[in-house]
Write a protein that holds these residues in place. Structure first.
Motif, short mmCIF file in Angstrom:
data_model
loop_
_atom_site.label_atom_id
_atom_site.label_comp_id
_atom_site.label_asym_id
_atom_site.label_seq_id
_atom_site.Cartn_x
_atom_site.Cartn_y
_atom_site.Cartn_z
N LYS A 2 0.84 -1.16 0.00
CA LYS A 2 -0.05 0.04 0.11
C LYS A 2 0.93 1.27 -0.13
N ILE A 3 0.74 2.09 -1.01
CA ILE A 3 1.14 3.32 -1.15
C ILE A 3 0.48 4.44 -0.66
N ARG A 4 1.01 5.55 0.29
CA ARG A 4 0.09 6.38 0.92
C ARG A 4 0.96 7.58 1.63
N PHE A 5 0.41 8.82 1.37
CA PHE A 5 1.02 10.12 2.02
C PHE A 5 1.13 9.71 3.60
N ILE A 6 2.61 10.05 4.01
CA ILE A 6 2.60 10.27 5.52
C ILE A 6 2.05 11.45 6.19
N ASP A 7 1.15 11.34 6.86
CA ASP A 7 0.34 12.43 7.55
C ASP A 7 0.94 12.58 9.07
N GLU A 8 0.69 13.64 9.62
CA GLU A 8 0.86 13.80 11.01
C GLU A 8 0.70 12.72 11.96
N GLU A 9 -0.33 11.83 11.82
CA GLU A 9 -0.78 10.85 12.75
C GLU A 9 0.46 9.80 12.37
N HIS A 10 1.11 9.79 11.31
CA HIS A 10 2.05 8.63 11.08
C HIS A 10 3.51 9.25 10.87
N ALA A 11 3.60 10.20 11.55
CA ALA A 11 4.97 11.27 11.31
C ALA A 11 5.99 10.19 11.77
N ALA A 12 5.97 9.52 12.75
CA ALA A 12 6.97 8.49 12.96
C ALA A 12 7.75 7.61 12.15
N ASP A 13 6.75 7.53 10.83
CA ASP A 13 7.13 6.55 10.11
C ASP A 13 8.38 6.69 9.16
N ILE A 14 8.60 8.24 8.67
CA ILE A 14 9.71 8.86 8.25
C ILE A 14 11.02 8.36 8.83
N ASN A 15 10.86 7.93 9.87
CA ASN A 15 12.29 7.38 10.57
C ASN A 15 12.31 5.99 11.01
N ILE A 16 11.52 5.23 10.29
CA ILE A 16 11.72 3.65 10.28
C ILE A 16 13.12 3.41 9.85
N PRO A 17 13.75 2.44 10.50
CA PRO A 17 15.00 2.23 10.16
C PRO A 17 15.02 1.31 8.68
N ASN A 18 16.01 1.73 7.92
CA ASN A 18 15.96 1.01 6.58
C ASN A 18 16.54 -0.17 6.59
N GLU A 19 15.96 -0.95 5.56
CA GLU A 19 16.09 -2.57 5.48
C GLU A 19 17.00 -2.89 4.19
N PRO A 20 17.91 -3.79 4.37
CA PRO A 20 18.49 -4.28 3.11
C PRO A 20 17.64 -4.84 1.96
N PHE A 21 17.90 -4.47 0.86
CA PHE A 21 17.26 -4.98 -0.48
C PHE A 21 18.24 -5.46 -1.48
N PRO A 22 17.72 -6.35 -2.05
CA PRO A 22 18.46 -6.80 -3.19
C PRO A 22 18.69 -5.92 -4.47
N ILE A 23 19.80 -5.76 -5.21
CA ILE A 23 19.59 -5.14 -6.59
C ILE A 23 19.90 -6.23 -7.49
N ARG A 24 18.75 -6.36 -8.30
CA ARG A 24 18.73 -7.77 -9.19
C ARG A 24 19.13 -7.15 -10.61
N GLY A 25 19.39 -6.03 -10.74
CA GLY A 25 19.62 -5.27 -12.18
C GLY A 25 19.44 -4.01 -12.13
N ARG A 26 19.20 -3.50 -13.49
CA ARG A 26 19.00 -2.03 -13.51
C ARG A 26 18.01 -1.85 -14.64
N MET A 27 17.61 -0.73 -14.69
CA MET A 27 16.53 -0.08 -15.48
C MET A 27 17.12 1.04 -16.49
#
Length: 73
Positions: A2-27
């Motif tokens: 789900k993609i959504r705007f982060i509003d004041e109610e969910h302000a803490a979400d902008i500082n959720i720790p980043n997680e590793p992700f695979p780089i499977r190629g390029r666009m």
């Protein structure tokens, strides 16, 4: 996902720790004169790498003029 705007109610979400992700190629993005196109170039399995973006310490209330968008699973 789900993609959504982060509003004041969910302000803490902008500082959720980043997680590793695979780089499977390029666009590869090209402009053909009429519009934009893209193709994907996938890497062989042995060339797949992992990346993690550095964590940031954003202050939502000091950045009211910014737009924050989150992708939630």
């Amino acid at each position: 996902m789900k993609i959504r705007f982060i509003d004041e109610e969910h302000a803490a979400d902008i500082n959720i720790p980043n997680e590793p992700f695979p780089i499977r190629g390029r666009m590869v993005v090209t402009y053909n004169g009429d519009g934009w196109e893209h193709t994907e170039k996938l890497s062989p399995a042995e060339q797949i790498e992992e990346m993690t973006f550095p964590d940031e310490n954003y202050n939502y209330y000091e950045m009211k003029n910014y737009v924050f968008i989150g992708a939630y699973d």
